[in-house]
Design an enzyme around this catalytic site. Sequence first.
Site, PDB file in Angstrom:
ATOM      1  CG  HIS A   1     -17.927  84.616 -59.415  1.00  0.00           C
ATOM      2  ND1 HIS A   1     -18.231  83.340 -58.809  1.00  0.00           N
ATOM      3  CD2 HIS A   1     -17.068  85.542 -59.245  1.00  0.00           C
ATOM      4  CE1 HIS A   1     -17.127  84.102 -57.920  1.00  0.00           C
ATOM      5  NE2 HIS A   1     -16.288  85.046 -58.321  1.00  0.00           N
TER       6      HIS A   1
ATOM      7  CG  HIS B   1     -14.251  90.349 -58.968  1.00  0.00           C
ATOM      8  ND1 HIS B   1     -15.179  90.329 -58.568  1.00  0.00           N
ATOM      9  CD2 HIS B   1     -14.519  88.920 -59.350  1.00  0.00           C
ATOM     10  CE1 HIS B   1     -15.442  89.303 -56.840  1.00  0.00           C
ATOM     11  NE2 HIS B   1     -14.888  88.157 -57.684  1.00  0.00           N
TER      12      HIS B   1
ATOM     13  CG  HIS C   1     -17.411  86.114 -54.094  1.00  0.00           C
ATOM     14  ND1 HIS C   1     -18.442  86.755 -54.789  1.00  0.00           N
ATOM     15  CD2 HIS C   1     -16.199  86.055 -54.139  1.00  0.00           C
ATOM     16  CE1 HIS C   1     -17.287  87.056 -55.992  1.00  0.00           C
ATOM     17  NE2 HIS C   1     -16.215  87.000 -55.353  1.00  0.00           N
TER      18      HIS C   1
ATOM     19  CD  GLU D   1     -12.544  81.609 -53.434  1.00  0.00           C
ATOM     20  OE1 GLU D   1     -11.491  81.861 -54.108  1.00  0.00           O
ATOM     21  OE2 GLU D   1     -13.199  83.114 -53.016  1.00  0.00           O
TER      22      GLU D   1
ATOM     23  CG  ASP E   1     -12.920  84.963 -59.097  1.00  0.00           C
ATOM     24  OD1 ASP E   1     -14.239  85.945 -59.080  1.00  0.00           O
ATOM     25  OD2 ASP E   1     -12.433  84.190 -58.547  1.00  0.00           O
ATOM     26  CG  ASP E   2     -10.186  88.241 -60.190  1.00  0.00           C
ATOM     27  OD1 ASP E   2     -11.194  89.175 -59.614  1.00  0.00           O
ATOM     28  OD2 ASP E   2     -11.075  87.873 -58.960  1.00  0.00           O
TER      29      ASP E   2
END
Length: 332
Positions: A16, A18, A196, A199, A277-278
């Site tokens: 996961h 991006h 997703h 969340e 994630d980011d």
Amino acid sequence: MTQLDLIRALPKAELHVHIEGTFEPELMFAIAQRNQIEIAYQSVEEVRQAYNFHNLQSFLDIYYAGAKVLILEQDFYDLAWAYFEKCAEDNVVHTEMFFDPQTHTERGIAFATVLNGLKRACDDAKTKLGISSHLIMCFLRHLSEEAAFKTLEQALPYKDQIIGVGLDSSEVGHPPEKFARVFAKAREAGFLIVAHAGEEGPADYVWQALDMLKVNRIDHGVRSEEDPELMQRLIRDKMPLTVCPLSNLKLCVVDDMREHNIRRLLQQGVKVTVNSDDPSYFGGYMNDNFIAITQALDLTADELKQLAINSFEASFISDTEKQMWIAKIQAL
């Protein structure tokens, strides 16, 4: 071996991340200058200050502003290569990267430009760093079903280079069911499915992802704990959750890392994994996330190993490769 030494030694799969969310301020500023694109910041430090957002939407605003400097195939290569170098530092030996073609095609960038740059970096990471990878194309859920269908059509000629499709961007108000028909077509075309859910959105979105999109994995899913029946389903089906602890903290899904439920989920038998994630926006790559939850939740060596094992079991690599990496983890 200390917990920190074990974290560094563990081979890991990241499921996961991006790729647009790995854009470090230095690289963003350098590419903006290289492409002679005006951005609202006069220095790397100003870009870094802009990364101090307060919720998902304010994060997405700076995220899309940064993405607009990516124009050429080489830009996408440089972005991905910088991430692979971070993987090498953290002993991430396999990664399944999300990319958002709509972020770029809406700006007039060709789908092939995005994909070719990323794919070339993936190939170089395999030969130069020994890191394997897959690409997962995500639909932006705040855009229309029609736009998603268009993106799927653009992806079909490159099916052999894209292993799956996913669903990301603003969750609240954009339930998975909005894209049920697109994902049905993607499945028919042979893509694996992730989404997703759970969340910022409710546990019901996780049900929708399971039953309407027929996902192979749930991205995030931490709010599943609010629904005991859903928890039983996840455990029974061994449905993986790709959890992103530092992201959850930064976006106020939890207010304190000591409140995070990843250890409870793990102890109950949910196949949870750790991911970044980011990372350039949320304050940490893979090992940073492992360290944060270990310190906050007092994870044991066995729990750390299980999280790493889960990452390979939940990945889209072959069973032979899974067993090889799991054996290496168990030998530590």
